[in-house]
Design an enzyme around this catalytic site. Structure first.
Site, PDB file in Angstrom:
ATOM      1  N   GLU A  63      39.123  46.279  33.341  1.00  0.00           N
ATOM      2  CA  GLU A  63      39.198  45.136  32.741  1.00  0.00           C
ATOM      3  C   GLU A  63      37.247  44.434  32.806  1.00  0.00           C
ATOM      4  OE1 GLU A  63      42.521  42.489  33.072  1.00  0.00           O
ATOM      5  OE2 GLU A  63      42.591  41.983  31.443  1.00  0.00           O
ATOM      6  N   LYS A  88      53.999  27.624  35.349  1.00  0.00           N
ATOM      7  CA  LYS A  88      53.596  27.457  36.688  1.00  0.00           C
ATOM      8  C   LYS A  88      51.943  27.554  36.008  1.00  0.00           C
ATOM      9  CE  LYS A  88      51.074  29.027  39.263  1.00  0.00           C
ATOM     10  NZ  LYS A  88      49.315  28.997  39.130  1.00  0.00           N
TER      11      LYS A  88
END
Ligand code: NAP
Length: 493
Positions: free
Chosen positions: A397, A190
């Protein structure tokens, strides 16, 4: 910078590549069972590149049917034959490097030079695992009692669910597909919905290389939550290998618990970049540019926090800002571009809010600090100094071309600051004193360290994190073990 359209609708058709836009199940491309599709956009222009089928739960289960049906035959293929198919896939990727790189840039936005490097890196996983496919060994020993022999062999773990992110659409896929094929597993991939085209081009290439139908199935979908719930509830799925955010990784681990699925997680990072007092400043600045800006900063390995010794902090920051100022920001397909757009406006908005938040808390901007006005998700390369220790930009992040610099006075303090995070993927250390550099490397809580080196990724080395950056390793010999179960046979003869 210019924002002229170099890609846009129809551009994919200009490539000498087969890029299916349907679901790839059982060796053929087909529409979603309910007819759903979604648009893939060019981040440099916002224009539509293609409509791609969006798998439903029924389609996902059909992909498991295909993978499960192909499992026994693929597991029985001779190691040498698997190796030759993988080797052929490596060669095809290298032959088509330029077109694959253009495709990556079209859907991801990154500069073409970054995409070319990604294709070369991604192809290496097929070469490396073609070499590993014939080296899956077992052991035979005498039990300590002397009563019997202990025979250990390795068998494929079974049907694997592979979920990949958009930041390295080729490499994150081949880093899973390569070892899974070598181990004898079949799989359902996926890809991220921002970048499904590269995965679809890869599966077409793999079948051209000789991978039998049903062994690799690709199901792009906008319904990833529903799909993963259904797939991980299906007892035929015995492995999940996920690369993406820690947040989604936690959800998938919970789902895997219900069917006790073997889970490998390559999750987020918050890499510290330590510049010790003895460091060669030229090397440290050059390394900082690579560790920060590879992939435009959209890398789990991107240096996120720069800890620099007070004696050199001003000079380091100035040189880093000068180097960033010289970069050309523009569409990834433009030959002069160093930094392409971020993958979408949402990602850019997050980068902007982290920078604005840090500035609001007293950080100073040496260069950059703004989104670029006009079409496309561009953000200026940015250096921040005087960043407050508790700033969100040091905890999260950034995933963009922004370097926050923090000054330290002694090495123990730098190690403490570097380790003050839930993440532990990679760290960077620059020091001219090798013994000091190794001591610091040992003390850093991360799965990987770059010591006087800004690139750690290598198909021959075990890539992965500690703490909440993940479980398991990809690459190296460890990578194939993640797709194998040990079987122990107690033998008397
Ligand atoms: P993400 O939002 O976690 O998505 C990653 C993949 O998971 C995509 O395919 C996404 O599909 C899918 N997904 C999202 N929600 C899901 C759910 N509930 N169930 C199943 N699948 C789901 O991460 P991203 O924004 O694409 O990638 C960036 C992140 O990946 C960063 O944190 C980065 O550090 C990490 N990363 C880690 C490594 C490593 O090796 N450690 C390497 C590269 C990137 P959709 O696109 O359809 O939402």
């Amino acid at each position: 910078m210019t924002t002229s359209s170099l890609a846009g609708a129809g551009a994919v058709d200009s490539l000498a590549l087969s890029v299916p836009t349907g679901l790839w199940i059982g060796g053929r491309s087909r529409s979603a069972s309910d007819g759903s599709a979604f648009a893939v956009l060019d981040p440099a222009t916002g224009e539509e590149l293609a409509q791609v089928s969006s798998a439903s739960v029924d389609d996902a289960l059909a992909a498991v049917d295909a993978a499960s049906g192909a499992a026994a035959a693929w597991a029985a293929v001779a190691p040498r034959q698997k190796a030759e198919i993988l080797r052929r896939a490596f060669e095809l990727m290298i032959e088509r490097q330029e077109d694959l790189a253009r495709l990556i840039t079209m859907e991801n936005g990154k500069a073409l030079a970054d995409s070319r490097s990604e294709v070369a890196y991604a192809a290496e996983f097929f070469r490396w695992y073609s070499e590993e496919a014939v080296r899956i060994q077992g052991t035979l020993e005498t039990a300590p009692s002397g009563a019997n022999r202990i025979l250990v062999l390795h068998q494929p773990v079974g049907v694997a669910l592979l979920i990949t992110p958009w930041n390295f659409p080729a490499a994150m896929a081949t880093r899973k597909i390569g070892p899974a094929l070598a181990a004898g597993c079949t799989m359902v991939l996926k890809p991220a919905s921002e970048t499904p085209l590269t995965a679809l081009a890869l599966v077409a290439l793999l079948e051209e290389a000789g991978v039998p139908a049903g062994v690799v199935n690709v199901i792009p979908s906008k319904r990833s939550g529903a799909l993963s719930r259904a797939l991980l509830a299906d007892e035929r799925v015995r492995k999940i290998s996920f690369t993406g955010s820690t947040e989604v990784g936690r959800v998938l681990l919970e789902l895997s618990a219900k069917t006790v699925v073997n889970a490998s997680m390559e999750l987020g990072g918050n890499a510290p970049f330590l510049v010790l007092a003895s460091a060669d400043l030229d090397a440290a600045v050059a390394g900082a540019m690579v560790a920060k800006l590879r992939n435009g900063g959209e890398a789990c390995t991107a240096a996120n926090r720069f800890f620099v010794h007070r004696s050199i902090a001003e000079e380091f920051s100035k040189r880093l800002a000068d180097a960033m100022r010289a970069l050309v920001v523009g569409p990834g397909l433009d030959a002069h571009t160093n930094i392409g757009p971020l993958v979408n406006d949402e990602t850019r908005a997050k980068v902007a809010s982290l920078v604005d938040g840090a500035v609001g808390e007293g950080a100073r901007v040496l260069v950059g600090g703004h989104a670029v006005a006009g079409a496309g998700s561009f953000y200026e390369p940015t250096v921040l100094i005087d960043v407050a220790p508790g700033s969100a930009i040091l905890q999260e992040e950034i995933f963009g071309p922004v370097a926050p610099v923090v000054v330290f006075d002694d090495v123990a303090e730098a190690i403490r600051l570097a380790n003050a995070t839930e993440y532990g993927l990679v760290s960077y250390v620059y020091s001219a004193d090798l013994a000091e550099g190794l001591r610091v490397s040992e003390a850093l809580e991360s799965g990987m360290v770059g010591l006087n080196r800004a690139v750690v990724s290598d198909p021959a080395a075990p890539f992965g994190g500690v703490k909440q950056s993940g479980l398991g390793r990809e690459g190296g010999h460890e990578g194939v073990l993640d797709y194998l179960e040990s079987k122990y046979i107690a033998v008397s003869w």
